[in-house]
Design a protein around this motif. Structure first.
Motif, PDB file in Angstrom:
ATOM      1  N   ALA A  65       0.826  -1.204   0.000  1.00 10.84           N
ATOM      2  CA  ALA A  65       0.000   0.000   0.000  1.00 10.84           C
ATOM      3  C   ALA A  65       0.864   1.258   0.000  1.00 10.84           C
ATOM      4  CB  ALA A  65      -0.914   0.003   1.219  1.00 10.84           C
ATOM      5  N   LEU A  66       1.895   1.271   0.812  1.00 10.77           N
ATOM      6  CA  LEU A  66       2.745   2.463   0.912  1.00 10.77           C
ATOM      7  C   LEU A  66       3.501   2.716  -0.389  1.00 10.77           C
ATOM      8  CD1 LEU A  66       3.999   2.080   4.585  1.00 10.77           C
ATOM      9  CD2 LEU A  66       2.135   3.517   3.701  1.00 10.77           C
ATOM     10  N   VAL A  67       3.929   1.654  -1.035  1.00 15.99           N
ATOM     11  CA  VAL A  67       4.598   1.820  -2.334  1.00 15.99           C
ATOM     12  C   VAL A  67       3.615   2.406  -3.349  1.00 15.99           C
ATOM     13  CG1 VAL A  67       5.606   0.580  -4.298  1.00 15.99           C
ATOM     14  CG2 VAL A  67       6.340   0.045  -1.959  1.00 15.99           C
ATOM     15  N   LEU A  68       2.412   1.866  -3.394  1.00 10.59           N
ATOM     16  CA  LEU A  68       1.406   2.369  -4.337  1.00 10.59           C
ATOM     17  C   LEU A  68       1.042   3.823  -4.038  1.00 10.59           C
ATOM     18  CD1 LEU A  68      -0.891  -0.779  -4.602  1.00 10.59           C
ATOM     19  CD2 LEU A  68       0.684   0.101  -6.349  1.00 10.59           C
ATOM     20  N   LEU A  69       0.927   4.167  -2.771  1.00 15.46           N
ATOM     21  CA  LEU A  69       0.612   5.555  -2.415  1.00 15.46           C
ATOM     22  C   LEU A  69       1.743   6.503  -2.797  1.00 15.46           C
ATOM     23  CD1 LEU A  69      -1.202   4.984   0.986  1.00 15.46           C
ATOM     24  CD2 LEU A  69      -2.233   5.697  -1.192  1.00 15.46           C
ATOM     25  N   MET A  70       2.976   6.048  -2.679  1.00 17.26           N
ATOM     26  CA  MET A  70       4.105   6.891  -3.120  1.00 17.26           C
ATOM     27  C   MET A  70       4.056   7.104  -4.629  1.00 17.26           C
ATOM     28  SD  MET A  70       5.946   8.174  -0.760  1.00 17.26           S
ATOM     29  CE  MET A  70       7.527   8.563  -1.470  1.00 17.26           C
ATOM     30  N   VAL A  71       3.741   6.059  -5.374  1.00 22.80           N
ATOM     31  CA  VAL A  71       3.619   6.202  -6.826  1.00 22.80           C
ATOM     32  C   VAL A  71       2.476   7.161  -7.144  1.00 22.80           C
ATOM     33  CG1 VAL A  71       3.070   5.000  -8.983  1.00 22.80           C
ATOM     34  CG2 VAL A  71       4.646   3.958  -7.340  1.00 22.80           C
ATOM     35  N   PHE A  72       1.362   7.014  -6.447  1.00 25.61           N
ATOM     36  CA  PHE A  72       0.227   7.917  -6.652  1.00 25.61           C
ATOM     37  C   PHE A  72       0.603   9.365  -6.386  1.00 25.61           C
ATOM     38  CE2 PHE A  72      -3.632   9.917  -4.684  1.00 25.61           C
ATOM     39  CZ  PHE A  72      -4.266  10.206  -5.882  1.00 25.61           C
ATOM     40  N   SER A  73       1.468   9.599  -5.422  1.00 21.30           N
ATOM     41  CA  SER A  73       1.857  10.970  -5.087  1.00 21.30           C
ATOM     42  C   SER A  73       2.513  11.682  -6.265  1.00 21.30           C
ATOM     43  CB  SER A  73       2.795  10.995  -3.879  1.00 21.30           C
ATOM     44  OG  SER A  73       4.099  10.584  -4.236  1.00 21.30           O
ATOM     45  N   LEU A  74       3.017  10.913  -7.219  1.00 16.29           N
ATOM     46  CA  LEU A  74       3.612  11.529  -8.408  1.00 16.29           C
ATOM     47  C   LEU A  74       2.600  12.371  -9.179  1.00 16.29           C
ATOM     48  CD1 LEU A  74       5.772   8.548  -9.695  1.00 16.29           C
ATOM     49  CD2 LEU A  74       6.523  10.533  -8.359  1.00 16.29           C
ATOM     50  N   SER A  75       1.310  12.049  -9.031  1.00 16.32           N
ATOM     51  CA  SER A  75       0.282  12.841  -9.711  1.00 16.32           C
ATOM     52  C   SER A  75       0.306  14.281  -9.224  1.00 16.32           C
ATOM     53  CB  SER A  75      -1.108  12.231  -9.508  1.00 16.32           C
ATOM     54  OG  SER A  75      -1.480  12.241  -8.145  1.00 16.32           O
ATOM     55  N   GLY A  76       0.564  14.476  -7.947  1.00 16.96           N
ATOM     56  CA  GLY A  76       0.647  15.830  -7.408  1.00 16.96           C
ATOM     57  C   GLY A  76       1.965  16.501  -7.728  1.00 16.96           C
ATOM     58  N   LEU A  77       3.043  15.758  -7.638  1.00 19.08           N
ATOM     59  CA  LEU A  77       4.353  16.339  -7.938  1.00 19.08           C
ATOM     60  C   LEU A  77       4.481  16.701  -9.413  1.00 19.08           C
ATOM     61  CD1 LEU A  77       6.734  14.150  -5.775  1.00 19.08           C
ATOM     62  CD2 LEU A  77       5.902  16.447  -5.316  1.00 19.08           C
ATOM     63  N   ALA A  78       3.863  15.898 -10.269  1.00 17.70           N
ATOM     64  CA  ALA A  78       3.932  16.165 -11.707  1.00 17.70           C
ATOM     65  C   ALA A  78       3.319  17.514 -12.057  1.00 17.70           C
ATOM     66  CB  ALA A  78       3.245  15.045 -12.479  1.00 17.70           C
ATOM     67  N   SER A  79       2.333  17.938 -11.293  1.00 10.03           N
ATOM     68  CA  SER A  79       1.688  19.227 -11.571  1.00 10.03           C
ATOM     69  C   SER A  79       2.672  20.385 -11.483  1.00 10.03           C
ATOM     70  CB  SER A  79       0.517  19.464 -10.610  1.00 10.03           C
ATOM     71  OG  SER A  79      -0.491  18.519 -10.844  1.00 10.03           O
ATOM     72  N   LEU A  80       3.640  20.262 -10.603  1.00  9.81           N
ATOM     73  CA  LEU A  80       4.650  21.325 -10.470  1.00  9.81           C
ATOM     74  C   LEU A  80       5.525  21.427 -11.719  1.00  9.81           C
ATOM     75  CD1 LEU A  80       5.645  20.703  -6.750  1.00  9.81           C
ATOM     76  CD2 LEU A  80       4.125  22.475  -7.655  1.00  9.81           C
ATOM     77  N   GLY A  81       5.494  20.396 -12.550  1.00 10.86           N
ATOM     78  CA  GLY A  81       6.273  20.397 -13.788  1.00 10.86           C
ATOM     79  C   GLY A  81       5.833  21.456 -14.778  1.00 10.86           C
ATOM     80  N   HIS A  82       4.651  22.023 -14.588  1.00  9.23           N
ATOM     81  CA  HIS A  82       4.208  23.103 -15.476  1.00  9.23           C
ATOM     82  C   HIS A  82       5.241  24.227 -15.517  1.00  9.23           C
ATOM     83  CE1 HIS A  82       0.318  21.545 -16.429  1.00  9.23           C
ATOM     84  NE2 HIS A  82      -0.045  21.485 -15.164  1.00  9.23           N
ATOM     85  N   PHE A  83       5.897  24.462 -14.402  1.00  6.17           N
ATOM     86  CA  PHE A  83       6.827  25.584 -14.313  1.00  6.17           C
ATOM     87  C   PHE A  83       8.157  25.317 -15.004  1.00  6.17           C
ATOM     88  CE2 PHE A  83       3.982  26.015 -10.614  1.00  6.17           C
ATOM     89  CZ  PHE A  83       3.353  27.190 -11.017  1.00  6.17           C
ATOM     90  N   LEU A  84       8.370  24.088 -15.468  1.00 10.85           N
ATOM     91  CA  LEU A  84       9.598  23.778 -16.202  1.00 10.85           C
ATOM     92  C   LEU A  84       9.570  24.366 -17.607  1.00 10.85           C
ATOM     93  CD1 LEU A  84      10.102  20.041 -15.162  1.00 10.85           C
ATOM     94  CD2 LEU A  84      11.313  22.059 -14.281  1.00 10.85           C
ATOM     95  N   THR A  85       8.375  24.605 -18.126  1.00 11.36           N
ATOM     96  CA  THR A  85       8.247  25.113 -19.495  1.00 11.36           C
ATOM     97  C   THR A  85       7.648  26.514 -19.551  1.00 11.36           C
ATOM     98  OG1 THR A  85       6.117  23.991 -19.703  1.00 11.36           O
ATOM     99  CG2 THR A  85       8.056  22.820 -20.530  1.00 11.36           C
ATOM    100  N   GLY A  86       7.366  27.115 -18.415  1.00 14.52           N
ATOM    101  CA  GLY A  86       6.793  28.460 -18.372  1.00 14.52           C
ATOM    102  C   GLY A  86       5.747  28.549 -17.286  1.00 14.52           C
ATOM    103  N   VAL A  87       5.135  29.713 -17.197  1.00 14.95           N
ATOM    104  CA  VAL A  87       4.098  29.933 -16.197  1.00 14.95           C
ATOM    105  C   VAL A  87       2.738  29.859 -16.893  1.00 14.95           C
ATOM    106  CG1 VAL A  87       3.142  31.554 -14.514  1.00 14.95           C
ATOM    107  CG2 VAL A  87       5.621  31.380 -14.814  1.00 14.95           C
TER     108      VAL A  87
END
Length: 126
Positions: A65-87
């Motif tokens: 469960a903890l491994v799957l939840l960590m993988v799921f957390s990537l959905s939130g971290l990926a959102s911050l990737g918007h700032f890699l290409t602009g605002v």
């Protein structure tokens, strides 16, 4: 509560990201329609992983469960990737969902670290 917050935040953000994909910074060479489709696919895959993690946690399969939840957390971290290409040029409410996604991912990491520490606790002799 953390999982519910994460699901709400990512659902709002990813839905807006798919519907209004052209308002977000684009990666050169990837058409807007393709980007929107990829975002939708990633959302459904990661959400299924998160829900599976929750199910496994309820069933006592904690490490899985903890491994799957960590993988799921990537959905939130990926959102911050918007700032890699602009605002992104989006309304304030939708802009905030980028940060709530990141915050929810960090909260989920905190839970996973806490739960891992509890699982690793070795009882001391009395």
């Amino acid at each position: 509560m953390i999982l519910a917050f994460t699901l709400l935040s990512t659902t709002l953000h990813y839905a807006h990201n798919v519907i209004r994909a052209a308002d977000y910074p684009q990666i050169e060479g990837i058409p807007v329609g393709v980007a929107a489709t990829l975002v939708a696919i990633v959302y459904f895959v990661l959400t299924a992983i998160g829900l599976a993690g929750y199910r496994d946690y309820l069933r006592g399969r904690y490490w899985r469960a903890l491994v799957l939840l960590m993988v799921f957390s990537l959905s939130g971290l990926a959102s911050l990737g918007h700032f890699l290409t602009g605002v992104p040029q989006i309304p304030a409410f939708w802009f905030v969902t980028i940060f709530t996604d990141g915050a929810s991912a960090l909260l989920l990491w905190g839970f996973v670290i806490w739960a891992s520490a509890k699982l690793n606790r070795v009882p001391t002799p009395a």
